[in-house]
Enzyme design. Structure first.
Site, PDB file in Angstrom:
ATOM      1  CE  LYS A  33      95.694 -82.255 -71.995  1.00 38.18           C
ATOM      2  NZ  LYS A  33      96.052 -82.787 -73.300  1.00 38.18           N
ATOM      3  CE  LYS A  71      93.722 -79.982 -75.145  1.00 34.87           C
ATOM      4  NZ  LYS A  71      93.320 -81.037 -76.082  1.00 34.87           N
TER       5      LYS A  71
HETATM    6  N1  HSE Z   1      93.915 -86.139 -75.412  1.00 32.30           N
HETATM    7  C1  HSE Z   1      94.146 -84.891 -76.050  1.00 32.30           C
HETATM    8  C2  HSE Z   1      93.207 -84.756 -77.229  1.00 32.30           C
HETATM    9  C3  HSE Z   1      95.565 -84.798 -76.482  1.00 32.30           C
HETATM   10  O1  HSE Z   1      92.634 -85.783 -77.641  1.00 32.30           O
HETATM   11  O2  HSE Z   1      93.015 -83.662 -77.729  1.00 32.30           O
HETATM   12  C4  HSE Z   1      95.992 -83.444 -76.928  1.00 32.30           C
HETATM   13  O3  HSE Z   1      95.825 -82.484 -75.938  1.00 32.30           O
END
Ligand code: HSE
Length: 398
Positions: free
Chosen positions: A96, A196
């Site tokens: 991302k 994201k």
């Molecule tokens: N580290 C990320 C989370 C993993 O905890 O959402 C998934 O993108």
């Protein structure tokens, strides 16, 4: 499926192993992992002969027609993904940070070289939110996308609120379960949610936003005082990312903890699950819910992208290419809860109005309206202060 997929996999961590596991459960898919590039030699769950130590070996292998990039180093991911696209190979990625920071170039490379880059696993793990925003919500009706986008933070908050566990213990569990990033501050300080959200924004409204221009603040400073305050008032605290359409071709976005009432969909999203509320004209609200982190949930999103490339699927970036332009605006006001200790920290916040305040021997808080732009100006200092911020019941006021 038109052609056999011959995959060069880069990275064999939690998600890479998850992908191999879910691929085994998909015998109908005409796909084979030809080589896996890893950093170092060590004993693994697959025979030594499948591993190699240079991603370029995969990119330059004419027998490989799909590169699947699942590493955490965003700079190396950028190099691998852009080189593969320039070589005319389709790519699936889950990185991302790399995607959010390079959207314009990645879109341009796809057009220039006639290839496809898919990245469903980069946002909300197993929830097919990107492809739905791109395909189903491919019209002007969309008003906002709001959600819990980080599984690790949500896991920690769930353990704190529902199981009375401590922050550090819960973070350790999230790490042990393979939910957290290599550097967990990426999760708990809202960077993961930010990247994201930037990705969701281009598929929601067509706007490419520089992550550096967006407010992200996470849960790493949460204290027992904040938890008690939320519980007494009947709230849970959730880490929420939101992109919203404003009037006159503007959008706003930010990532902040939020005091969430019981009547909200996201109130019941627990553990490593993510939940995304999609709001639009005509249909009001829709809610997508699913596991947002973990080997197999994320591996399943990668698998879906692999199948999609086999069917020649490409993101068309419809909002960007076919609809009116939306511009990111830092204007508007938020009502926030600010817990603070010192007057020096408080002095950074220019409240427009205060609706509630408390002064105690250990901590103080104020609830009031503040300009989003003012928070963006001090966003990098926020993490250094002995404070905690959460959006309260009222959200944006433009
Ligand atoms: N580290 C990320 C989370 C993993 O905890 O959402 C998934 O993108």
């Amino acid at each position: 499926m038109k052609k056999k997929l011959k995959i060069g996999l880069v990275g064999f961590g939690v998600v890479g192993q998850g992908l191999i596991d879910v691929l085994k459960e998909s015998p109908a898919l005409d796909a084979e992992v030809i080589k896996i590039c890893v950093k170092n030699k060590k004993e693994r769950t697959l025979p030594e002969s499948i591993f190699c130590y240079s991603a370029d070996e995969l990119i330059n292998d004419d027998n490989i027609n799909l590169i699947v990039e699942l590493i955490s180093d965003s700079q190396e991911a950028y190099r691998i993904v852009t080189s593969a696209l320039k070589k005319g190979k389709n790519v699936v990625s889950a990185n991302k940070k790399m995607i959010a920071e390079n959207l314009a170039e990645l879109i341009q490379l796809q057009e220039q070289y006639g290839v496809s880059l898919l990245y469903e696993a980069s946002a909300c793990g197993s929830i097919p939110v990107i492809r739905n925003l791109e395909e189903y919500y491919d019209n002007d009706l969309l008003l906002s996308v709001t959600g819990i986008l980080n599984g690790s933070s949500n896991y920690i908050l769930s353990k704190i609120f529902d199981h009375n566990k401590g922050y550090n213990e819960s973070l350790k569990e999230a790490q042990d379960l393979g939910f957290a990033e290599a550097d967990p501050s990426f999760d708990v300080d809202g960077f993961d949610s930010l990247f994201k959200l930037v990705i969701l924004t281009v598929h929601s409204f067509g706007t490419i936003v520089n992550p550096k221009d967006v407010l992200n603040y996470g849960i790493s400073n949460i204290s027992d005082f904040d938890i008690q305050y939320a519980k007494e008032k009947g709230y849970k605290i959730k880490l929420v990312g939101q992109v919203e359409k404003l009037e006159q071709n503007k959008i706003s976005l930010f990532v902040l903890p939020r005091l969430v009432r019981k009547d909200k969909y996201i109130y019941s999203v627990e553990d490593e699950f993510n939940g995304v509320v999609i709001k639009g004209l005509a249909y009001d609200k829709q809610f997508m819910f699913g596991k947002g982190a973990g080997a197999h949930p994320t591996g399943s999103a990668v698998l879906s992208d692999i199948t999609a490339t086999g069917n020649d699927y490409k993101y068309e970036y419809k909002k960007k290419n076919n609809y009116r332009d939306f511009f990111y605006e830092q204007s508007g006001e938020l009502e926030i809860y600010l817990r603070y200790k010192s007057k020096e920290d408080l002095a950074h916040f220019n409240f427009i109005s205060i609706s509630e305040e408390y002064t105690g021997s250990k901590y103080n808080y104020k609830i009031g309206l503040i300009k989003l732009k003012d928070l963006i100006t001090i966003k990098d200092k926020l993490r250094q202060m002995d404070i905690f911020i959460a959006v309260t019941r009222k959200t944006l006021n433009y």
